[in-house]
Design a protein around this motif. Sequence first.
Motif, PDB file in Angstrom:
ATOM      1  N   LYS A 266      29.086   4.942   2.510  1.00  0.00           N
ATOM      2  CA  LYS A 266      29.813   3.812   1.931  1.00  0.00           C
ATOM      3  C   LYS A 266      29.510   3.639   0.446  1.00  0.00           C
ATOM      4  O   LYS A 266      30.174   2.858  -0.231  1.00  0.00           O
TER       5      LYS A 266
ATOM      6  N   HIS B   8      31.567   7.386  -0.979  1.00  0.00           N
ATOM      7  CA  HIS B   8      32.884   7.695  -0.424  1.00  0.00           C
ATOM      8  C   HIS B   8      33.213   9.186  -0.598  1.00  0.00           C
ATOM      9  O   HIS B   8      34.129   9.550  -1.330  1.00  0.00           O
TER      10      HIS B   8
ATOM     11  N   LYS C 239      41.220   2.018   3.383  1.00  0.00           N
ATOM     12  CA  LYS C 239      39.942   1.370   3.711  1.00  0.00           C
ATOM     13  C   LYS C 239      40.017   0.712   5.090  1.00  0.00           C
ATOM     14  O   LYS C 239      39.083   0.799   5.888  1.00  0.00           O
TER      15      LYS C 239
ATOM     16  N   THR D 166      37.641   1.683   8.330  1.00  0.00           N
ATOM     17  CA  THR D 166      36.861   0.620   8.964  1.00  0.00           C
ATOM     18  C   THR D 166      37.206   0.504  10.438  1.00  0.00           C
ATOM     19  O   THR D 166      36.322   0.369  11.299  1.00  0.00           O
TER      20      THR D 166
ATOM     21  N   GLU E   7      35.649   3.277  12.481  1.00  0.00           N
ATOM     22  CA  GLU E   7      34.216   3.096  12.683  1.00  0.00           C
ATOM     23  C   GLU E   7      33.929   2.005  13.715  1.00  0.00           C
ATOM     24  O   GLU E   7      32.923   2.059  14.417  1.00  0.00           O
TER      25      GLU E   7
END
Length: 345
Positions: free
Chosen positions: A69, A72, A85, A89, A92
């Motif tokens: 993070k 990148h 993004k 996210t 994850e």
Amino acid sequence: MTISMEQKQEYYEALVKKDSTYDGIFFAGIKTTGIFCHPTCTARKPKFENCQFYLTAEEALLAGFRPCKICHPMSFPHDIPEEVKQLVTAVEEHPEKRWQESDFRELGLHSATARRKFKTVYGMTFVQYARSRRMGLAFKEIENGGKVIDQQVATGYESASGFNDAFTKIMGNPAKKTAIKVLNANFISTPIGQMMSISDEEYIYLLEFADRRGLEREIERLRLKLNARIIPGQNKTNELLEQQLGEYFKKERTTFDVPLFRMGTPFQKKVWQILEEIPKGEVWSYKDIAEKLGNKNKVRAVGNANGANQLAIIIPCHRVIKTNGELGGYGGGLERKKYLLALEK
């Protein structure tokens, strides 16, 4: 391709020095944190023994690492659009998910736009990214066993469920009592990349390159067909396979005699039997094989059967080319096909 120890030392030195000339050349996976970075990342540098190096971001993802993070690594030096993004996210948060159109709508995203921006920034499709992340988690389980779940939770994840799910959806639940078979999964290193084998004490059921597109589905079909569960573990059959593959790549072996389980239709099995008759150092065309089957119009069907082979190298589908002399396709990639044909000559 295999990275030599000399290259690893070179890459580590570049990582320590934050050498910008190496950005895009390699990616460094950090074992202690489970992330991967590009060379100029400003995070604290790990010890050499805690680093694994990869030539592509996809390889790092398949090895179970997630993007750093801070630096990148997949998008450097690009700016990252908000839609991209959001997608990273979301992956994850639920790494085991297989994405549908409805999932994009729930995030308030137009799927075509988001996918296009993702490909522009990351150089790979969103489906490829999500699949690599999902497979990487399952693969990590195979390499390290259950310990990886504790490691991932300790390095920032709130729940182990996503990691359990990623493994279970592909490999099955090893604790389930109704299974009639337990198969072992292992990785085998070769000069042209990591391969995955699935076997038991009697047979080799699958041997594929770990980054092959569609491998996840292949594993699931195999597992469901056999009502099996797949767990990490070594056995005598796989040990023999590793030995013979090593001899093959050293040009010390021309044929294999490991016991194989061929899961396919009667037609596919006939095609695979003919593939095994192709002498090392030679190539036959799809048309040649169709004619040997007694029907020259079966070229397309032969191609489909060739692509359905789950025992790469051992059943040499790489020795089949187009009638016009072009190489044609190969599940492991054309560069690997060229390498294998050159090795066998």
